[in-house]
Design an enzyme around this catalytic site. Structure first.
Site, PDB file in Angstrom:
ATOM      1  N   ASP A 350       7.361  10.753   5.581  1.00 36.38           N
ATOM      2  CA  ASP A 350       7.426   9.809   4.088  1.00 36.38           C
ATOM      3  C   ASP A 350       8.169   8.549   3.744  1.00 36.38           C
ATOM      4  O   ASP A 350       8.602   8.469   4.239  1.00 36.38           O
ATOM      5  CB  ASP A 350       9.008  11.578   3.454  1.00 36.38           C
ATOM      6  CG  ASP A 350       8.813  11.214   1.750  1.00 36.38           C
ATOM      7  OD1 ASP A 350       8.245  11.431   0.728  1.00 36.38           O
ATOM      8  OD2 ASP A 350       9.531  10.835   1.481  1.00 36.38           O
ATOM      9  N   ILE A 351       7.276   7.889   2.475  1.00 35.96           N
ATOM     10  CA  ILE A 351       6.971   6.889   2.137  1.00 35.96           C
ATOM     11  C   ILE A 351       9.058   6.350   1.728  1.00 35.96           C
ATOM     12  O   ILE A 351       9.356   6.986   0.879  1.00 35.96           O
ATOM     13  CB  ILE A 351       6.503   6.296   1.199  1.00 35.96           C
ATOM     14  CG1 ILE A 351       5.523   6.400   2.250  1.00 35.96           C
ATOM     15  CG2 ILE A 351       7.225   4.762   0.986  1.00 35.96           C
ATOM     16  CD1 ILE A 351       4.287   5.365   1.065  1.00 35.96           C
ATOM     17  N   GLU A 393       4.108  11.112  -2.159  1.00 35.88           N
ATOM     18  CA  GLU A 393       4.170   9.982  -0.547  1.00 35.88           C
ATOM     19  C   GLU A 393       4.091  10.547   0.426  1.00 35.88           C
ATOM     20  O   GLU A 393       4.755   9.857   1.382  1.00 35.88           O
ATOM     21  CB  GLU A 393       4.924   8.630  -1.244  1.00 35.88           C
ATOM     22  CG  GLU A 393       6.669   9.663  -1.414  1.00 35.88           C
ATOM     23  CD  GLU A 393       6.364  10.075  -2.642  1.00 35.88           C
ATOM     24  OE1 GLU A 393       8.139  10.539  -2.643  1.00 35.88           O
ATOM     25  OE2 GLU A 393       5.923  10.403  -3.198  1.00 35.88           O
TER      26      GLU A 393
END
Length: 474
Positions: A350-351, A393
Site C-alpha cells: 500500500d502506498i 493505491e
C-alpha cells in the site's frame, strides 16, 4: 552414457554353478542376477524385474516347479521367459516344467553355445512381445488423445492435453509446444507441461538452436548429448545449469510448412530418447498440427486477440493485472502449491500517505504515480510472479515457489526500489514509500487461498500502524 544388457536371473542352490553361469552371462553382455533359493528368486523377480530367468528344479526350500507356477499364476509375470536349467532330465519332469509355465528346458551340464543360443532366442521373442504390447499401448493412448483433442474447441485446452499426455508416457523434464511466428526469428510457447500458466510466451529463436535446426531440415532433431553437440555450443552453459542432458524436437507440419514444434527435454543420464518414444511423439505432433493451425493466426489477427485478452485481464490505469484476474491466478497457484507441496508467498503493498500526493499535485499526477509505481514493482519481480492492482493505491504480488525467507527479501527489495522512485514530469516531488505485508504457504494458519491473502493483508495493516515504510511478516 552406459546401456546395460538384458537382466538374466540365475536361480540355483549350488553356488559353484551360479558363479560359472554368472561369468558366462557377463561375457555374453548380460547383467547377471543370482538367487540361491526359491524365496529369494520370487523376491528378485519382483524387485529386479529380470528379462529372463534360468531356474533349477532342486533347491533347499521351494522347488523349481512351484517357483515357476508362482511366477506365472500368483505374480502374473507372463512375458518373462523361464528356462529350466536342471540335472533332472526325465520326460515327466520336462512335461511338468512346461505345464507350470516354463518356456524351455535344458538338462545340465549345459553346453555354453547352446545355452547362449537359447537365451538369445527367448530374449528376441520377448522383445517382439514387448514391442507389440508397447505399440498396442501407444495406439490406445493416441486414440484417447485424439478423442480428447476433438472434444473441445479451446486451443489452449487442446495444447495442454497434448503435452500432458506426453509427460505421462515419457519420463520428460520439460515438454512444450512452440508455434512459429510470422515474424522471422520469433516463436511463441503455446503451452508447457511443467508450467500450465504459460500461454503465448514470445521467445527469441536465436537462443534455441535445436528449434532452428528442426525448422531448417523440416525433420526430427535428436540431440543425445547437449554438452558435446556442436549445434548447442552457444547455449550449452545455460542448459547445463538446468541439469538437462538430451532433447528432442519434432516439427509440426501442415501442408509441407512447419508451423510449430513439439519440444522435449530430459535429464536422465543412463538412457536417451528411445525409438519408440520418438515414434510416439511424431504421431502426437501430427495430431497437434490440426489443432495448432486453428490457432495459427496472421500477425495482425494474433495481436488483436492478444490485445483483447489483455484488456480483459489488466487494470486500465496501471497495466497490472486486475483484481478479477488475480483471483483466478491465485486459485490456480494455490491449488498447484498444495498438490505439489511447493511454497507460495503473497505480498500486499500500500502506498503510504497517497492522499498527500493527490492533494499536492492533483489526481492526474496521482494517477501517474500509481502507473509509475506499478512499473517499479513489475521491473523488480520475476517473470513468473503475478502483480495486480488490488484496489485504490493497494497492490498485491503472488510469488510461486518462494518460501518465507525469499518472500521477505523480495518485499524489502520492492520497498527499497519504490523508496528510490521520483515523480516524473514535475520539478518538485515528495518521496514515495510503501508498506508491505508478507504471508507464505504452507503454514498452520493458511488452509485456503483467501487465508493466504488475508494473512498478508493483516501484516500490511500492522506495518502501517507501526510507522509505515516497512515490511511485516504474517
Amino acid at each position: 552414457m552406459t546401456n546395460r544388457g538384458p537382466k538374466v536371473l540365475i536361480v540355483d542352490g549350488d553356488r559353484v554353478i551360479r558363479n560359472v553361469v554368472m561369468e558366462m552371462l557377463t561375457n555374453w553382455g548380460y547383467e547377471g542376477i543370482e538367487a540361491g533359493n526359491g524365496k529369494d528368486a520370487l523376491r528378485r523377480v519382483m524387485v529386479d524385474k529380470p528379462d529372463l530367468i534360468l531356474l533349477d528344479l532342486i533347491m533347499p526350500d521351494i522347488n523349481g516347479f512351484e517357483v515357476c507356477w508362482k511366477i506365472r499364476k500368483e505374480m502374473n509375470v507372463l512375458a518373462t521367459p523361464i528356462i529350466i536349467l536342471t540335472a533332472r532330465g526325465e520326460k515327466d519332469d520336462i512335461l511338468k516344467g512346461l505345464e507350470v509355465g516354463a518356456n524351455d528346458y535344458i538338462v545340465k551340464p549345459a553346453e555354453p553355445l547352446e545355452l547362449e543360443a537359447r537365451i538369445k532366442t527367448h530374449l528376441r521373442i520377448k522383445r517382439l512381445y514387448d514391442d507389440a504390447s508397447a505399440e498396442k499401448e501407444d495406439l490406445t493412448r493416441l486414440l484417447e488423445l485424439s478423442k480428447a483433442v476433438s472434444s473441445t474447441l479451446n486451443s489452449r485446452d487442446i495444447f495442454y492435453t497434448i503435452v500432458k499426455s506426453v509427460g505421462k508416457v515419457i519420463d520428460v523434464d520439460r515438454c512444450s509446444i512452440v508455434r512459429v511466428g510470422r515474424k522471422k526469428g520469433v516463436g511463441y510457447v503455446v503451452t508447457t507441461y511443467e508450467n500450465p500458466g504459460i500461454k503465448n510466451l514470445a521467445i527469441d529463436l536465436e537462443k534455441y538452436p535445436e528449434i532452428r535446426s528442426a525448422l531448417e531440415v523440416k525433420g526430427t532433431v535428436i540431440i543425445d548429448d547437449i554438452q558435446n553437440d556442436p549445434r548447442m555450443t552457444s547455449v550449452k552453459d545455460i542448459i547445463k545449469e538446468l541439469g538437462l542432458s538430451s532433447l528432442l524436437v519434432i516439427p509440426i507440419i501442415l501442408s509441407k510448412e512447419v508451423i510449430g514444434t513439439l519440444m522435449l527435454r530430459i535429464s536422465r543420464k543412463e538412457t536417451n530418447f528411445s525409438p519408440r518414444e520418438v515414434k510416439l511423439c511424431q504421431a502426437i505432433a501430427s495430431l497437434a498440427a490440426s489443432a495448432l493451425t486453428n490457432a495459427h493466426l496472421f500477425e495482425s489477427g494474433e495481436i488483436s486477440n492478444l490485445e483483447l485478452e489483455k484488456l480483459a485481464i489488466t487494470d486500465g490505469l496501471t497495466g497490472a493485472y486486475n483484481h478479477r484476474h488475480f483471483r483466478t491466478r491465485l486459485d490456480e497457484e494455490f491449488t498447484r502449491a498444495k498438490r505439489y507441496a511447493t511454497p507460495l508467498s503473497c505480498i500486499m503493498m500500500d502506498i503510504d500517505h497517497f492522499k498527500q500526493i493527490n492533494d499536492a499535485f492533483g489526481h492526474a499526477q496521482g494517477d501517474m504515480v500509481l502507473s509509475e509505481i506499478t512499473d517499479v514493482i513489475k521491473n523488480n519481480v520475476r517473470k513468473s510472479d503475478i502483480v495486480a492492482r488490488y484496489g485504490g493505491e493497494e497492490f498485491v504480488a503472488l510469488l510461486p515457489n518462494t518460501d518465507e525467507e525469499g518472500a521477505f527479501v523480495q518485499a524489502e527489495r520492492l520497498r527499497e526500489a519504490v523508496k528510490g522512485y521520483r515523480c516524473s514530469g514535475r520539478d518538485r516531488c515528495i518521496m514515495v514509500t510503501i508498506s508491505l505485508g508478507v504471508s507464505t504457504f504452507p503454514s498452520p494458519e493458511i488452509s485456503t487461498a483467501d487465508d493466504l491473502v488475508g494473512k498478508a493483508d493483516d501484516a500490511l495493516y500492522r506495518a502501517k500502524r507501526s510507522g509505515r515504510n516497512r515490511t511485516v511478516e504474517a
